[in-house]
Design a protein around this motif. Sequence first.
Motif, PDB file in Angstrom:
ATOM      1  N   GLY A 230       0.775  -1.206  -0.118  1.00 15.04           N
ATOM      2  CA  GLY A 230       0.025  -0.154  -0.054  1.00 15.04           C
ATOM      3  C   GLY A 230       0.927   1.129  -0.138  1.00 15.04           C
ATOM      4  N   ASP A 231       0.150   2.413   0.131  1.00 12.19           N
ATOM      5  CA  ASP A 231       0.844   3.681   0.181  1.00 12.19           C
ATOM      6  C   ASP A 231       1.516   3.851   1.397  1.00 12.19           C
ATOM      7  N   SER A 232       1.386   3.196   2.376  1.00 13.72           N
ATOM      8  CA  SER A 232       1.788   3.496   3.745  1.00 13.72           C
ATOM      9  C   SER A 232       3.267   2.873   3.869  1.00 13.72           C
ATOM     10  N   ILE A 233       3.821   2.158   2.792  1.00 17.13           N
ATOM     11  CA  ILE A 233       5.061   1.725   2.888  1.00 17.13           C
ATOM     12  C   ILE A 233       6.153   2.775   2.326  1.00 17.13           C
ATOM     13  N   PRO A 234       7.115   3.169   3.490  1.00 18.24           N
ATOM     14  CA  PRO A 234       7.950   4.269   3.078  1.00 18.24           C
ATOM     15  C   PRO A 234       8.868   3.999   1.718  1.00 18.24           C
ATOM     16  N   VAL A 235       9.064   5.065   1.144  1.00 21.52           N
ATOM     17  CA  VAL A 235       9.903   5.003  -0.309  1.00 21.52           C
ATOM     18  C   VAL A 235      11.032   4.201  -0.232  1.00 21.52           C
ATOM     19  N   ALA A 236      11.880   4.460   0.815  1.00 19.60           N
ATOM     20  CA  ALA A 236      13.090   3.619   1.012  1.00 19.60           C
ATOM     21  C   ALA A 236      12.885   2.334   0.965  1.00 19.60           C
ATOM     22  N   LEU A 237      11.835   1.749   1.563  1.00 16.56           N
ATOM     23  CA  LEU A 237      11.534   0.293   1.835  1.00 16.56           C
ATOM     24  C   LEU A 237      10.702  -0.295   0.367  1.00 16.56           C
ATOM     25  N   LEU A 238      10.391   0.435  -0.346  1.00 20.86           N
ATOM     26  CA  LEU A 238       9.645  -0.337  -1.742  1.00 20.86           C
ATOM     27  C   LEU A 238      10.577  -1.316  -2.399  1.00 20.86           C
ATOM     28  N   PRO A 239      12.031  -1.168  -2.614  1.00 16.86           N
ATOM     29  CA  PRO A 239      12.641  -2.265  -3.333  1.00 16.86           C
ATOM     30  C   PRO A 239      12.384  -3.583  -2.353  1.00 16.86           C
ATOM     31  N   LEU A 240      12.580  -3.401  -0.909  1.00 16.71           N
ATOM     32  CA  LEU A 240      12.452  -4.630  -0.201  1.00 16.71           C
ATOM     33  C   LEU A 240      10.818  -5.193  -0.401  1.00 16.71           C
ATOM     34  N   ALA A 241       9.936  -4.299  -0.375  1.00 14.84           N
ATOM     35  CA  ALA A 241       8.507  -4.729  -0.448  1.00 14.84           C
ATOM     36  C   ALA A 241       8.560  -5.379  -1.860  1.00 14.84           C
ATOM     37  N   ILE A 242       8.828  -4.833  -2.710  1.00 18.52           N
ATOM     38  CA  ILE A 242       8.736  -5.414  -4.143  1.00 18.52           C
ATOM     39  C   ILE A 242       9.229  -6.820  -4.233  1.00 18.52           C
ATOM     40  N   PHE A 243      10.584  -6.972  -3.465  1.00 12.56           N
ATOM     41  CA  PHE A 243      11.166  -8.105  -3.386  1.00 12.56           C
ATOM     42  C   PHE A 243      10.459  -9.386  -2.754  1.00 12.56           C
ATOM     43  N   VAL A 244       9.978  -9.138  -1.818  1.00 14.32           N
ATOM     44  CA  VAL A 244       9.206  -9.759  -0.903  1.00 14.32           C
ATOM     45  C   VAL A 244       7.892 -10.137  -1.760  1.00 14.32           C
TER      46      VAL A 244
ATOM     47  N   LEU B  18       8.121   8.192  -9.047  1.00 19.81           N
ATOM     48  CA  LEU B  18       8.825   8.685  -7.919  1.00 19.81           C
ATOM     49  C   LEU B  18      10.329   9.399  -8.479  1.00 19.81           C
ATOM     50  N   GLY B  19      10.297   9.411  -9.904  1.00 23.93           N
ATOM     51  CA  GLY B  19      11.365  10.170 -10.511  1.00 23.93           C
ATOM     52  C   GLY B  19      12.599   9.364 -10.521  1.00 23.93           C
TER      53      GLY B  19
ATOM     54  N   GLY C  33      17.641   0.439  -0.388  1.00 24.35           N
ATOM     55  CA  GLY C  33      16.423   1.482  -0.817  1.00 24.35           C
ATOM     56  C   GLY C  33      17.152   2.971  -0.121  1.00 24.35           C
ATOM     57  N   PHE C  34      17.528   2.665   0.860  1.00 20.46           N
ATOM     58  CA  PHE C  34      17.957   3.848   1.478  1.00 20.46           C
ATOM     59  C   PHE C  34      19.165   4.441   1.018  1.00 20.46           C
ATOM     60  N   VAL C  35      20.045   3.939   0.392  1.00 13.43           N
ATOM     61  CA  VAL C  35      21.185   4.375  -0.238  1.00 13.43           C
ATOM     62  C   VAL C  35      21.011   4.913  -1.572  1.00 13.43           C
ATOM     63  N   MET C  36      19.898   4.151  -2.345  1.00 12.55           N
ATOM     64  CA  MET C  36      19.677   4.828  -3.884  1.00 12.55           C
ATOM     65  C   MET C  36      18.472   5.586  -4.038  1.00 12.55           C
ATOM     66  N   LEU C  37      17.401   5.812  -3.118  1.00  5.64           N
ATOM     67  CA  LEU C  37      16.171   6.266  -3.082  1.00  5.64           C
ATOM     68  C   LEU C  37      16.132   7.743  -2.223  1.00  5.64           C
TER      69      LEU C  37
ATOM     70  N   PHE D 294      14.344  -1.135  -9.004  1.00  9.33           N
ATOM     71  CA  PHE D 294      13.073  -1.973  -9.054  1.00  9.33           C
ATOM     72  C   PHE D 294      12.894  -2.996  -9.904  1.00  9.33           C
ATOM     73  N   VAL D 295      13.610  -3.012 -11.200  1.00  3.82           N
ATOM     74  CA  VAL D 295      13.669  -4.135 -11.943  1.00  3.82           C
ATOM     75  C   VAL D 295      14.345  -5.574 -11.080  1.00  3.82           C
ATOM     76  N   ALA D 296      15.432  -5.276 -10.586  1.00  4.54           N
ATOM     77  CA  ALA D 296      16.195  -6.093  -9.809  1.00  4.54           C
ATOM     78  C   ALA D 296      15.375  -6.661  -8.738  1.00  4.54           C
ATOM     79  N   ALA D 297      14.774  -6.026  -8.046  1.00  2.75           N
ATOM     80  CA  ALA D 297      13.797  -6.550  -6.956  1.00  2.75           C
ATOM     81  C   ALA D 297      13.009  -7.316  -7.652  1.00  2.75           C
ATOM     82  N   VAL D 298      12.332  -7.065  -8.655  1.00  2.00           N
ATOM     83  CA  VAL D 298      11.483  -7.955  -9.095  1.00  2.00           C
ATOM     84  C   VAL D 298      12.052  -9.417  -9.748  1.00  2.00           C
ATOM     85  N   LEU D 299      13.078  -9.105 -10.246  1.00  2.00           N
ATOM     86  CA  LEU D 299      13.649 -10.373 -10.835  1.00  2.00           C
ATOM     87  C   LEU D 299      14.376 -11.319  -9.764  1.00  2.00           C
ATOM     88  N   SER D 300      14.862 -10.631  -8.724  1.00  2.00           N
ATOM     89  CA  SER D 300      15.252 -11.471  -7.622  1.00  2.00           C
ATOM     90  C   SER D 300      14.097 -12.115  -6.592  1.00  2.00           C
TER      91      SER D 300
END
Length: 465
Positions: free
Chosen positions: A352-366, A396-397, A461-465, A403-409
Amino acid sequence: MTDLTWLTLLPPFVAIGLALFTRQVYLALFAGIWLGYYLLNQSGVLPSLAEALDGVLAVLANTGDARVVMFTLVIGAFIVTLERCGAVSGFVQFLERSRWVTNGRRAQWMAWLVGLFIFIESNITVLVAGTVSRPLFDRFRISREKLAYIIDSTSAPVCMLIPLNAWGAFNLGLLQSQGVSDPLGVLLASIPLNLYAISAVVLTAYTIARDYNPGPMAAAEARTADSPRQDGLDIPSAVGERKHVKPRLLNMLLPLFTLILAMPLGLWITGDGKIFSGSGSTSVLWASLAALTVVSVLVLWQRSMTLDELSHTWMEGAGRMLPLAIILVLALALGTVSKALGTGAYVAGMVGDSIPVALLPLAIFVVSGVIAFSVGSSWGTFSIMLPIAIPVAVALGAEPTLFVAAVLSGGIFGDHASPISDTTIVSSLASGSDHIEHVRTQLPYALRAGAISALGFALLGFVML
């Protein structure tokens, strides 16, 4: 059924749970399919049974799925023909003369290296590595479950890290359809960020180097260590070669080279000269048929079998694969009904929208991992999640690479851990191990590599976003 609720998760998880706890894989998968159609159409218990049967039959109506099933039967014929024509004992004799594979650890390294260098197609990778390694694992009393883990962990992960194959073509097509301006550049840039694929390959190397056997794998290794050792060249008892057949290295090398080289050639032909546009299912079937043809011609030319004996060998090999072909058909049918229920869309919507931006790659991976585990398909997961992840990156610009890497992983992670994945099924086949035992012994490794990847995506996520 129109509303996406938690009920959409029931069919795959019921099937997976029943398979793991009852070991009745066929009944477990069909129970999940039956439940899926009951939830989908809400037509009653008996009508949904008829719909489930039709759903299983419909798998073979899809030409791509039918090709995969036919490939399984052809490969069965190919493997048994190799076993009966002196190819395996010829290869083992060559290794003995070279004095390289002299113990169990070196046999494991050989299986790992084969997986690394044959990145044409994941199923071909596991079949080649399993065929050439299984007699050596038996001889040095290394469990077939360990072989299944090694070849499974160097199949899809390596195909994704070196995407000069159908995996690369499929994902390039998805990236292009999402309007990515430089799809090849994005796919290549995602490779060093594909944390699960890297972790799986590295963890497998660590496992071999340190003899790392967590949980069920330790029990499998202990059981195998107590079995009689196969010394010398007593290959007939292991793989069914006939004693009067002369060992021939050529019978192993020429068909395997044909198998490996025919895959990119098939992609090039079906893609009208563009390897990344070719049909993976068509190419892998052509490759297996070409390899079977080559080994059959060798057998007839050498007069080690008559045509009648050869045709019976084909049928015997295809028959050995029939149980796994049935599992594959049922797994594909379960994936179809899960897609119709919207299982993947429901799981993706949980982000959902409640997930912080920095944690989106982790969320997408999970989320990608959960979808792939549920439906048994990394490619199906890619097709669900990339159209979600890329627009998020654009909004997010941000560059879409992470994000692609998180999906593939995530897709590879879930597929690697799932008992209904075709790669997991074929790894059991190629190693000659019990399918559920392969799943049980591999899961601790997959979860460890998954945890490492999850931590890595959280930090990135915290380093790149």
